[in-house]
Write a protein that holds these residues in place. Sequence first.
Motif, PDB file in Angstrom:
ATOM      1  N   GLU A  48      55.838  38.365  51.581  1.00  0.00           N
ATOM      2  CA  GLU A  48      54.225  38.084  51.038  1.00  0.00           C
ATOM      3  C   GLU A  48      54.143  38.497  49.538  1.00  0.00           C
ATOM      4  OE1 GLU A  48      51.204  39.577  53.624  1.00  0.00           O
ATOM      5  OE2 GLU A  48      49.906  39.814  51.678  1.00  0.00           O
ATOM      6  N   LEU A  49      53.650  37.781  48.866  1.00  0.00           N
ATOM      7  CA  LEU A  49      53.429  38.240  47.407  1.00  0.00           C
ATOM      8  C   LEU A  49      52.252  39.025  47.172  1.00  0.00           C
ATOM      9  CD1 LEU A  49      54.541  37.582  44.453  1.00  0.00           C
ATOM     10  CD2 LEU A  49      52.933  35.963  44.451  1.00  0.00           C
ATOM     11  N   ILE A  50      52.401  40.517  46.884  1.00  0.00           N
ATOM     12  CA  ILE A  50      51.356  41.171  46.702  1.00  0.00           C
ATOM     13  C   ILE A  50      50.657  40.986  45.388  1.00  0.00           C
ATOM     14  CG2 ILE A  50      50.628  43.518  46.698  1.00  0.00           C
ATOM     15  CD1 ILE A  50      51.831  42.945  49.163  1.00  0.00           C
ATOM     16  N   TYR A  92      50.584  45.714  54.805  1.00  0.00           N
ATOM     17  CA  TYR A  92      51.768  44.860  54.304  1.00  0.00           C
ATOM     18  C   TYR A  92      51.975  43.843  55.478  1.00  0.00           C
ATOM     19  CZ  TYR A  92      51.863  48.660  50.995  1.00  0.00           C
ATOM     20  OH  TYR A  92      51.540  49.755  50.325  1.00  0.00           O
ATOM     21  N   SER A  93      51.364  42.691  55.442  1.00  0.00           N
ATOM     22  CA  SER A  93      51.254  41.964  56.739  1.00  0.00           C
ATOM     23  C   SER A  93      52.661  41.457  57.120  1.00  0.00           C
ATOM     24  CB  SER A  93      50.352  40.904  56.673  1.00  0.00           C
ATOM     25  OG  SER A  93      50.484  40.363  55.453  1.00  0.00           O
ATOM     26  N   CYS A 108      56.827  39.202  36.577  1.00  0.00           N
ATOM     27  CA  CYS A 108      57.359  40.218  37.585  1.00  0.00           C
ATOM     28  C   CYS A 108      56.649  40.422  38.661  1.00  0.00           C
ATOM     29  CB  CYS A 108      56.768  41.630  36.824  1.00  0.00           C
ATOM     30  SG  CYS A 108      57.043  43.276  37.633  1.00  0.00           S
ATOM     31  N   ARG A 109      56.974  40.198  39.882  1.00  0.00           N
ATOM     32  CA  ARG A 109      56.331  39.939  41.321  1.00  0.00           C
ATOM     33  C   ARG A 109      56.655  41.362  42.038  1.00  0.00           C
ATOM     34  NH1 ARG A 109      58.475  35.204  39.369  1.00  0.00           N
ATOM     35  NH2 ARG A 109      57.089  33.535  39.193  1.00  0.00           N
ATOM     36  N   VAL A 110      55.836  41.461  42.848  1.00  0.00           N
ATOM     37  CA  VAL A 110      55.704  42.558  43.927  1.00  0.00           C
ATOM     38  C   VAL A 110      55.617  42.038  45.304  1.00  0.00           C
ATOM     39  CG1 VAL A 110      55.005  44.725  44.825  1.00  0.00           C
ATOM     40  CG2 VAL A 110      55.040  44.343  42.485  1.00  0.00           C
ATOM     41  N   PHE A 111      56.800  42.143  46.158  1.00  0.00           N
ATOM     42  CA  PHE A 111      56.546  41.662  47.543  1.00  0.00           C
ATOM     43  C   PHE A 111      56.597  42.760  48.524  1.00  0.00           C
ATOM     44  CE2 PHE A 111      57.684  37.075  46.621  1.00  0.00           C
ATOM     45  CZ  PHE A 111      58.186  37.133  45.157  1.00  0.00           C
TER      46      PHE A 111
END
Lengths: 377, 135
Positions: free
Chosen positions: A195-197, A190-191, A168-171
């Motif tokens: 970008e993968l957080i 959040y630049s 599970c990924r947060v972007f």
Amino acid sequence: MAAISVHQFAPCITCHAWSPDKSMVAFCPNNNEVHIYKLFEDKWEKVHTLQKHDQIISGIDWSTRTNRIVTASQDRNSYVWNLEGSEWVPTLVILRLNRAALCVQWSPKENKFAVGSGAKTVCVCYYEQENNWWVSKLIRKRHDSSVTSVSWHPNNILLATTSTDGKCRVFSTLIKGVDSKESNGSTSSYSKFGELIIQLDLSLSWAFGVKWSPSGNTLAYVGHNSMIYFVDDVGPSPLAQNVACRDLPLRDVLFVSERMVIGVGFDCTPMVFAADDRGIWSFVRYLGEKKETSSGSKYGSQFSEAFGKFYGQSKHGMNNDSVESSKIRGGVHENCINCIMPLGECGTLIRRFSTSGLDGRVVIWDLEGQQDLLDYM
Amino acid sequence: MAGAEGFVEADNAEAIMIRIEHKTRKIESLLKQYKPVEALRTALEGTHAMTRDERCKSAHWIVVHRALMAIKDVDGMLSSLDSEYYDILMKYLYKGLSTGDRPTCEQCLRIHEKLTERAGFGCILRYLADTLNTV
């Protein structure tokens, strides 16, 4: 009884969504069309058919404020439908995918939507006013396999995805011109877009059904190994909890409050999970019946035959309990439930929700009569 | 279950083999005292530190097999076994079933039936889905 209405719309339904006033339901009856039905007194009648896709529609979402429908299909396309007069007019969104689109969701502000695909990419689409069309930005990296589910954080920027690679990924989906209009101090953290957080590697098998809690502090998603994962404080140091499901895997989840989650899947009955005061999540009960059934009656007739053969090999005979009732637990849905949508809200609590499944039924559930559960909310 | 910890190098494998030898002695003594459930629990403990080394896996299996075959009262055993051991027990049951040896298969089948009743299909699912931490 928590299920207040059951309706058989089609032999099989892949996904469904409700209109803003909840009077109409749009679903895909396992073909390339979307049917919209409206409830007139006691009868459901088909009011629209949306025909544009070439293949099965795998995801539908209906925005509540802007009243737009977005559909994503296995034909690698997505359409945004606008109601003009009494007709739904489609606008093609060029996703630039070379594999099926699997899931779609409008962002909380409804100015963007995200599409997960079998091309191991996530498309984040936004409307470009100057050219009067929807532009798709791809998050190409990171996923090793199909993206099965997407979910937006309440801040309209973070997007959680689950994939058949088990993670599970947060972007971040910060798009200049779309998001930076708000002078929100936190958006600067959040630049970049894509970008993968955070990446959560908790499941050993396919991951499905990710959702954020109403505050955005907690994430829940399911693994195909009959597990459900709860992650608090999503950020640099998350707190993950693995809760094992007793039976078959889940497919989708819904947060009905900050501390209660409904999971649906191959058991054909919604399961309730709740967090206690310490924040420890656990399974509470099934929604179809008040308490756990005795172990014998849960085997349907097909299972009991199979188990009979299996255990019959042993000289010590079969388990006689397994030949009991042939009713599958609950009996409301007869096949896998693969979609759960919220219906009635009072503040951030969801009292009503609907489920649709491979049996072609849409069932509306109400938690009003479930006193023990209301205490959790 | 963390898959990453499964990667064991040669020296670690030796350490595991020594631990297994200790376990074998402990289990033999427990069985002599007619405590098959404790024996099984001892056998199942520590196998969580999964290893890719085939020798360690075989050694683990021998130990668990010894404890499994000594179980006479399956219901009693499952009542006193903590639920955290269900998943690992299920994996060893399938390992036993795959041996094809008649007495082993009968015993494993007997336990499998009761374990499924107790733990549910989820237990079987977790065995099927876990291709990383195999026994």
